[in-house]
Motif scaffolding. Structure first.
Motif, PDB file in Angstrom:
ATOM      1  N   CYS A  73       0.801  -0.964  -0.034  1.00 20.36           N
ATOM      2  CA  CYS A  73      -0.106   0.103   0.042  1.00 20.36           C
ATOM      3  C   CYS A  73       0.880   1.344   0.080  1.00 20.36           C
ATOM      4  CB  CYS A  73      -0.966  -0.004   1.160  1.00 20.36           C
ATOM      5  SG  CYS A  73      -2.080  -1.408   1.302  1.00 20.36           S
ATOM      6  N   PHE A  74       0.488   2.289  -0.887  1.00 22.83           N
ATOM      7  CA  PHE A  74       1.373   3.501  -0.711  1.00 22.83           C
ATOM      8  C   PHE A  74       0.459   4.828  -1.040  1.00 22.83           C
ATOM      9  CE2 PHE A  74       0.762   1.655  -4.957  1.00 22.83           C
ATOM     10  CZ  PHE A  74       0.339   2.757  -5.770  1.00 22.83           C
ATOM     11  N   CYS A  75       1.179   5.726  -0.757  1.00 21.38           N
ATOM     12  CA  CYS A  75       0.541   7.199  -0.971  1.00 21.38           C
ATOM     13  C   CYS A  75       0.141   7.475  -2.300  1.00 21.38           C
ATOM     14  CB  CYS A  75       1.051   8.088  -0.145  1.00 21.38           C
ATOM     15  SG  CYS A  75       1.119   8.089   1.636  1.00 21.38           S
ATOM     16  N   THR A  76      -0.899   8.187  -2.586  1.00 20.19           N
ATOM     17  CA  THR A  76      -0.866   8.511  -3.987  1.00 20.19           C
ATOM     18  C   THR A  76       0.207   9.764  -4.304  1.00 20.19           C
ATOM     19  OG1 THR A  76      -2.542  10.084  -3.582  1.00 20.19           O
ATOM     20  CG2 THR A  76      -3.346   8.071  -4.377  1.00 20.19           C
ATOM     21  N   SER A  77       0.573  10.394  -5.327  1.00 18.60           N
ATOM     22  CA  SER A  77       1.702  11.109  -5.816  1.00 18.60           C
ATOM     23  C   SER A  77       1.380  12.734  -5.073  1.00 18.60           C
ATOM     24  CB  SER A  77       1.989  11.299  -7.023  1.00 18.60           C
ATOM     25  OG  SER A  77       0.931  11.965  -7.705  1.00 18.60           O
ATOM     26  N   ASP A  78       0.276  12.781  -4.606  1.00 23.44           N
ATOM     27  CA  ASP A  78       0.045  14.255  -4.031  1.00 23.44           C
ATOM     28  C   ASP A  78      -0.036  14.272  -2.440  1.00 23.44           C
ATOM     29  OD1 ASP A  78      -2.276  12.861  -4.144  1.00 23.44           O
ATOM     30  OD2 ASP A  78      -3.450  14.599  -4.536  1.00 23.44           O
ATOM     31  N   VAL A  95       1.422  23.105   0.286  1.00 26.69           N
ATOM     32  CA  VAL A  95       1.752  23.745  -0.931  1.00 26.69           C
ATOM     33  C   VAL A  95       3.484  24.071  -0.965  1.00 26.69           C
ATOM     34  CG1 VAL A  95       1.655  26.115  -1.838  1.00 26.69           C
ATOM     35  CG2 VAL A  95      -0.280  25.070  -0.867  1.00 26.69           C
ATOM     36  N   GLY A  96       3.959  24.072  -0.060  1.00 20.74           N
ATOM     37  CA  GLY A  96       5.594  24.341   0.014  1.00 20.74           C
ATOM     38  C   GLY A  96       6.149  22.971  -0.380  1.00 20.74           C
ATOM     39  N   GLY A  97       5.555  21.877  -0.282  1.00 24.90           N
ATOM     40  CA  GLY A  97       6.153  20.653  -0.522  1.00 24.90           C
ATOM     41  C   GLY A  97       5.835  19.944  -1.883  1.00 24.90           C
ATOM     42  N   ARG A  98       4.908  20.626  -2.519  1.00 29.24           N
ATOM     43  CA  ARG A  98       4.647  20.296  -3.908  1.00 29.24           C
ATOM     44  C   ARG A  98       5.630  20.780  -5.018  1.00 29.24           C
ATOM     45  NH1 ARG A  98      -1.210  22.440  -3.331  1.00 29.24           N
ATOM     46  NH2 ARG A  98      -1.784  21.191  -1.616  1.00 29.24           N
ATOM     47  N   CYS A  99       6.035  19.706  -5.849  1.00 25.14           N
ATOM     48  CA  CYS A  99       6.883  20.058  -6.893  1.00 25.14           C
ATOM     49  C   CYS A  99       6.053  20.410  -8.241  1.00 25.14           C
ATOM     50  CB  CYS A  99       7.451  18.730  -7.319  1.00 25.14           C
ATOM     51  SG  CYS A  99       8.298  17.908  -5.968  1.00 25.14           S
ATOM     52  N   ALA A 105       7.176  16.235  -2.731  1.00 28.02           N
ATOM     53  CA  ALA A 105       8.738  15.882  -2.430  1.00 28.02           C
ATOM     54  C   ALA A 105       8.986  15.027  -1.188  1.00 28.02           C
ATOM     55  CB  ALA A 105       9.468  17.435  -2.373  1.00 28.02           C
ATOM     56  N   PHE A 106       8.063  15.068  -0.333  1.00 26.31           N
ATOM     57  CA  PHE A 106       8.320  14.436   1.142  1.00 26.31           C
ATOM     58  C   PHE A 106       8.067  12.793   0.846  1.00 26.31           C
ATOM     59  CE2 PHE A 106       5.768  18.290   2.867  1.00 26.31           C
ATOM     60  CZ  PHE A 106       7.227  19.025   2.872  1.00 26.31           C
ATOM     61  N   GLN A 107       7.818  12.279  -0.328  1.00 26.90           N
ATOM     62  CA  GLN A 107       7.759  11.012  -0.637  1.00 26.90           C
ATOM     63  C   GLN A 107       9.559  10.661  -1.068  1.00 26.90           C
ATOM     64  OE1 GLN A 107       5.331   9.715  -3.644  1.00 26.90           O
ATOM     65  NE2 GLN A 107       3.418   9.914  -2.379  1.00 26.90           N
ATOM     66  N   ASN A 108      10.175  11.333  -1.235  1.00 20.13           N
ATOM     67  CA  ASN A 108      11.643  11.334  -1.463  1.00 20.13           C
ATOM     68  C   ASN A 108      12.418  11.586  -0.407  1.00 20.13           C
ATOM     69  OD1 ASN A 108      10.905  10.720  -3.931  1.00 20.13           O
ATOM     70  ND2 ASN A 108      10.739  12.928  -4.532  1.00 20.13           N
ATOM     71  N   ALA A 109      13.467  10.618   0.142  1.00 21.09           N
ATOM     72  CA  ALA A 109      14.278  10.849   1.233  1.00 21.09           C
ATOM     73  C   ALA A 109      14.985  12.101   1.462  1.00 21.09           C
ATOM     74  CB  ALA A 109      15.150   9.622   1.313  1.00 21.09           C
ATOM     75  N   ASP A 110      15.527  12.594  -0.054  1.00 19.67           N
ATOM     76  CA  ASP A 110      16.203  13.790   0.145  1.00 19.67           C
ATOM     77  C   ASP A 110      15.241  14.910  -0.009  1.00 19.67           C
ATOM     78  OD1 ASP A 110      15.326  13.421  -2.463  1.00 19.67           O
ATOM     79  OD2 ASP A 110      17.211  13.230  -3.466  1.00 19.67           O
ATOM     80  N   ASN A 130       4.672  13.597  13.399  1.00 13.26           N
ATOM     81  CA  ASN A 130       5.317  12.860  12.413  1.00 13.26           C
ATOM     82  C   ASN A 130       5.043  13.511  11.287  1.00 13.26           C
ATOM     83  OD1 ASN A 130       7.487  11.278  11.685  1.00 13.26           O
ATOM     84  ND2 ASN A 130       6.370   9.589  11.130  1.00 13.26           N
ATOM     85  N   ASP A 131       4.239  14.738  11.089  1.00 15.62           N
ATOM     86  CA  ASP A 131       3.913  15.505   9.952  1.00 15.62           C
ATOM     87  C   ASP A 131       5.245  16.355   9.712  1.00 15.62           C
ATOM     88  OD1 ASP A 131       1.202  14.616  10.151  1.00 15.62           O
ATOM     89  OD2 ASP A 131       0.657  16.664  10.827  1.00 15.62           O
ATOM     90  N   PHE A 132       5.413  16.663   8.280  1.00 20.93           N
ATOM     91  CA  PHE A 132       6.320  17.791   7.826  1.00 20.93           C
ATOM     92  C   PHE A 132       5.807  18.952   8.325  1.00 20.93           C
ATOM     93  CE2 PHE A 132       8.194  14.317   5.330  1.00 20.93           C
ATOM     94  CZ  PHE A 132       9.555  14.440   5.387  1.00 20.93           C
ATOM     95  N   ARG A 133       6.704  19.599   8.865  1.00 14.79           N
ATOM     96  CA  ARG A 133       6.412  21.207   9.180  1.00 14.79           C
ATOM     97  C   ARG A 133       7.624  21.967   8.640  1.00 14.79           C
ATOM     98  NH1 ARG A 133       1.531  20.445  10.759  1.00 14.79           N
ATOM     99  NH2 ARG A 133       1.552  19.305  13.039  1.00 14.79           N
ATOM    100  N   LEU A 134       7.494  23.317   8.136  1.00 12.80           N
ATOM    101  CA  LEU A 134       8.424  24.148   7.676  1.00 12.80           C
ATOM    102  C   LEU A 134       8.929  24.795   8.906  1.00 12.80           C
ATOM    103  CD1 LEU A 134       9.874  25.865   5.338  1.00 12.80           C
ATOM    104  CD2 LEU A 134       7.897  27.215   5.452  1.00 12.80           C
ATOM    105  N   SER A 135      10.458  24.612   9.126  1.00 13.22           N
ATOM    106  CA  SER A 135      11.013  25.202  10.014  1.00 13.22           C
ATOM    107  C   SER A 135      11.612  26.670   9.864  1.00 13.22           C
ATOM    108  CB  SER A 135      12.033  24.232  10.991  1.00 13.22           C
ATOM    109  OG  SER A 135      12.882  24.004   9.889  1.00 13.22           O
TER     110      SER A 135
END
Length: 145
Positions: A73-78, A95-99, A105-110, A130-135
């Motif tokens: 099972c995996f997340c959709t690309s967005d 918004v800031g994490g979208r390519c 972009a958070f689906q990629n380790a880098d 465990n959410d991504f946050r803009l620091s």
């Protein structure tokens, strides 16, 4: 020979029966084959007799048919995956994490887009959610909340 639910015939003459393989099930007696579990489900068990034995992927998570493990099972690309206490779910990419191609972009380790360009700002996982946050923002930008 006719096979019971959860079992399929082997060979063209149906000379013996085998358990349905993981990712499949067969609900009734007969010489017909096993059926793949539906999209967005998985089934790690052999010999399943019902579609109800195909387990639903977590919220917002998808997969193709006939899958055998929750790791299929995996997340959709967005979206991106968040795991808290061994339970995974998908979160909408901020918004800031979208390519530019609208993938997260958070689906990629880098934290880079498919064109190998990093997203703007410094992002980190929140310790509790465990959410991504803009620091912090790149020079010339400010954080808008």
């Amino acid at each position: 020979e006719v096979c019971a639910a959860g079992k399929m015939c082997t060979g063209t003459a149906c000379t013996s029966c085998l358990d349905c393989s993981p990712g499949t099930y067969k609900a009734s007696l007969g010489s017909n084959g096993c059926v793949q579990c539906p999209k967005d489900t998985f089934n790690p068990t052999s010999g399943s007799k019902s579609v109800s034995e195909c387990l639903q992927c977590s919220n917002g998570v998808t997969t193709g048919p006939g899958k055998t493990s929750p790791t299929d099972c995996f997340c959709t690309s967005d979206m991106y995956q968040v795991t808290v206490s061994s339970s995974s779910t998908c979160k909408t990419c901020p918004v800031g994490g979208r390519c530019p191609d609208n993938k997260c972009a958070f689906q990629n380790a880098d934290l880079k887009c498919s064109n190998n360009v990093p997203i703007a700002g410094t992002w980190a996982r929140d310790a509790a959610s465990n959410d991504f946050r803009l620091s912090s923002c790149d020079a010339g930008y400010e954080k808008v909340t």
